[in-house]
Write a protein that holds these residues in place. Structure first.
Motif, PDB file in Angstrom:
ATOM      1  N   ILE A 111      46.563  50.060 130.331  1.00 49.73           N
ATOM      2  CA  ILE A 111      47.607  49.811 129.330  1.00 49.73           C
ATOM      3  C   ILE A 111      48.359  48.518 129.571  1.00 49.73           C
ATOM      4  O   ILE A 111      48.705  47.806 128.632  1.00 49.73           O
ATOM      5  N   SER A 112      48.608  48.166 130.832  1.00 54.00           N
ATOM      6  CA  SER A 112      49.345  46.926 131.081  1.00 54.00           C
ATOM      7  C   SER A 112      48.498  45.706 130.759  1.00 54.00           C
ATOM      8  O   SER A 112      48.999  44.710 130.210  1.00 54.00           O
ATOM      9  N   LEU A 113      47.212  45.762 131.054  1.00 57.57           N
ATOM     10  CA  LEU A 113      46.329  44.657 130.676  1.00 57.57           C
ATOM     11  C   LEU A 113      46.157  44.614 129.158  1.00 57.57           C
ATOM     12  O   LEU A 113      46.070  43.529 128.567  1.00 57.57           O
ATOM     13  N   ALA A 114      46.153  45.783 128.529  1.00 55.50           N
ATOM     14  CA  ALA A 114      46.037  45.828 127.068  1.00 55.50           C
ATOM     15  C   ALA A 114      47.212  45.124 126.395  1.00 55.50           C
ATOM     16  O   ALA A 114      47.033  44.436 125.386  1.00 55.50           O
ATOM     17  N   VAL A 115      48.412  45.281 126.946  1.00 52.86           N
ATOM     18  CA  VAL A 115      49.586  44.639 126.356  1.00 52.86           C
ATOM     19  C   VAL A 115      49.423  43.120 126.363  1.00 52.86           C
ATOM     20  O   VAL A 115      49.727  42.436 125.380  1.00 52.86           O
ATOM     21  N   ILE A 116      48.918  42.577 127.463  1.00 56.75           N
ATOM     22  CA  ILE A 116      48.682  41.137 127.548  1.00 56.75           C
ATOM     23  C   ILE A 116      47.563  40.730 126.590  1.00 56.75           C
ATOM     24  O   ILE A 116      47.672  39.741 125.854  1.00 56.75           O
ATOM     25  N   TRP A 117      46.468  41.485 126.599  1.00 57.78           N
ATOM     26  CA  TRP A 117      45.326  41.196 125.723  1.00 57.78           C
ATOM     27  C   TRP A 117      45.751  41.218 124.258  1.00 57.78           C
ATOM     28  O   TRP A 117      45.366  40.330 123.476  1.00 57.78           O
ATOM     29  N   LEU A 118      46.538  42.205 123.870  1.00 56.90           N
ATOM     30  CA  LEU A 118      46.990  42.310 122.481  1.00 56.90           C
ATOM     31  C   LEU A 118      47.823  41.098 122.076  1.00 56.90           C
ATOM     32  O   LEU A 118      47.683  40.577 120.963  1.00 56.90           O
TER      33      LEU A 118
END
Length: 283
Positions: A111-118
């Motif tokens: 989820i934390s990497l997803a926030v950056i990716w998004l």
């Protein structure tokens, strides 16, 4: 003339970010979660760091790039050039949930990497959303060729068969209350930013509760209750944490709030007993 500046506390700052679902600043709210653990953290500096990554990414794209080309360049940049990935050796490290640490170490949970990716994907014009998939946060992107679901730890697109296989263990454990025959698409609904921040907080809550770190657990639950003010079980859990931390007055206030609002709670008897114990201890 004396001028006094009232600097908001980290919790007040967080409350100002999440008070409305309109224009909810997902990345900024996610960064701010680290301020309890890292009080000197500059959220604006971290936002600037992400902006610099976005500027680097944009320079790699031709002006006429289509959505599929943008996705390929994005994933090349994130997973190969920057070498972001999962912290598989220590998934329970709270730092995995702190965006500024993830930017430095390149190690994360989904989820934390997803926030950056998004943030990067939206910055180059891709239509992307997060997905609160059971057990592993996902992202999805709408391309001209169709919708793609992606594992944010690897950038790999997942087929329907692979997604169904990932769901199977949760059905087997009874962890999903829904009918196992429900369409896969129901598990692929877009997660609103408020739900994403709540899931990040739930991760931190589980870590601190397992370690019986009552102070950090209470700080996380303070944020959870600001984010979800009618999530009554969070008042119960914060009250129990206050009790363990030797703060019976705060514990009573939270537990009584829980009992007054969750009238059909299965644990009302146990919580009433705990309240009686705390009242006796404060007399």
């Amino acid at each position: 003339m004396n001028l006094s500046l009232n600097i908001p506390t980290p919790l007040e700052y967080f409350a100002s970010l999440v008070h409305s679902d309109a224009d909810f600043p997902l990345l900024e709210a996610a960064i701010s979660l680290a301020q309890d653990e890292y009080p000197e953290l500059s959220v604006q500096q971290v936002l600037g760091d992400v902006d610099q990554l976005l500027a680097r990414l944009r320079r790699r794209l031709p002006e006429d790039a289509g959505s599929l080309q943008k996705l390929r360049v994005l994933n090349q940049f994130v997973y190969r050039d920057l070498n972001f990935g999962g912290n598989f050796n220590n998934f329970m490290d709270p730092d995995n949930s702190y965006v500024h640490v993830v930017l430095r170490t390149r190690l994360a949970i989904p989820i934390s990497l997803a926030v950056i990716w998004l943030e990067l994907a939206q910055g180059i014009g891709l239509k992307v959303r997060g997905i609160s998939f059971p057990g592993h946060f996902m992202v999805k992107v709408n391309l001209t060729e169709g919708q793609v679901v992606i594992d944010p730890l690897t950038g790999k697109s997942l087929s329907r068969e692979e997604l169904s296989e990932r769901l199977a263990p949760y059905h087997d454990m009874g962890a999903l209350v829904d009918d196992p025959d429900l369409p896969l698409g129901l598990y692929l609904q877009a997660a609103p930013p408020r739900d994403i921040i709540a899931r990040m907080l739930f991760n931190l809550k589980d870590i601190h509760a397992a370690q019986e770190d009552w102070g950090r657990l209470i700080a996380v639950l303070d944020r959870m209750i600001v984010l979800l003010p009618q999530a009554w079980p969070e008042y119960r859990d914060r009250g129990l944490a206050h009790a363990e931390a030797g703060r019976p007055g705060h514990a009573l206030e939270d537990l009584e709030t829980y009992l007054a609002n969750d009238l059909h709670a299965a644990d009302r008897g146990a919580i009433n007993k705990r309240v009686a114990e705390l009242r006796r201890a404060t007399q």
